[in-house]
Design an enzyme around this catalytic site. Structure first.
Site, PDB file in Angstrom:
ATOM      1  N   CYS A  29      35.853  39.067  38.889  1.00  0.00           N
ATOM      2  CA  CYS A  29      37.256  39.509  38.878  1.00  0.00           C
ATOM      3  C   CYS A  29      37.798  39.611  40.303  1.00  0.00           C
ATOM      4  O   CYS A  29      37.361  40.464  41.073  1.00  0.00           O
ATOM      5  CB  CYS A  29      37.332  40.852  38.152  1.00  0.00           C
ATOM      6  SG  CYS A  29      38.871  41.753  38.361  1.00  0.00           S
ATOM      7  N   CYS A  32      39.310  42.949  41.302  1.00  0.00           N
ATOM      8  CA  CYS A  32      38.207  43.913  41.458  1.00  0.00           C
ATOM      9  C   CYS A  32      37.567  43.749  42.835  1.00  0.00           C
ATOM     10  O   CYS A  32      37.280  44.740  43.521  1.00  0.00           O
ATOM     11  CB  CYS A  32      37.143  43.705  40.385  1.00  0.00           C
ATOM     12  SG  CYS A  32      37.712  43.888  38.686  1.00  0.00           S
TER      13      CYS A  32
END
Length: 101
Positions: A29, A32
């Site tokens: 991600c 992230c």
């Protein structure tokens, strides 16, 4: 940042004294990955707050229990009680504001 599992969640989060920020994320991600250094910096500056990380791919059951539907997701616990959450990438200033710092 301490990586936790469903087996260590109770001990590290629910039984912890004070404030714990749980970062639900995944290695693939990009938001992230962008948020990680922001959290590391805040953790280094605010030792009164415990920061932990949950990999949603490795801990699907825990993520489902917590109602995680999108990542990154920061969930704040105080005295074992969930008090707030914030999804998506945010700047350091936004995360500090969210945490009341």
């Amino acid at each position: 940042m301490l990586q936790i599992t469903k087996d260590s969640f109770d001990r590290e989060v629910l039984q912890a004294q004070g404030t714990v920020v749980v970062d639900f994320s995944a290695t693939w991600c990009m938001p992230c990955r962008m948020l990680a250094p922001v959290l590391e910096e805040i953790a280094a500056e605010h030792s009164e707050i415990k920061f932990v990380k949950v990999d949603v791919d490795q801990e699907g059951e825990l993520s489902a229990q917590m109602g995680v539907v999108s990542i990154p997701l920061l969930v704040v616990f105080r005295g074992g009680e969930q008090i707030s959450s914030m999804g998506g990438f945010h700047s350091k200033q936004e995360v500090l504001r969210f945490l009341g710092l």
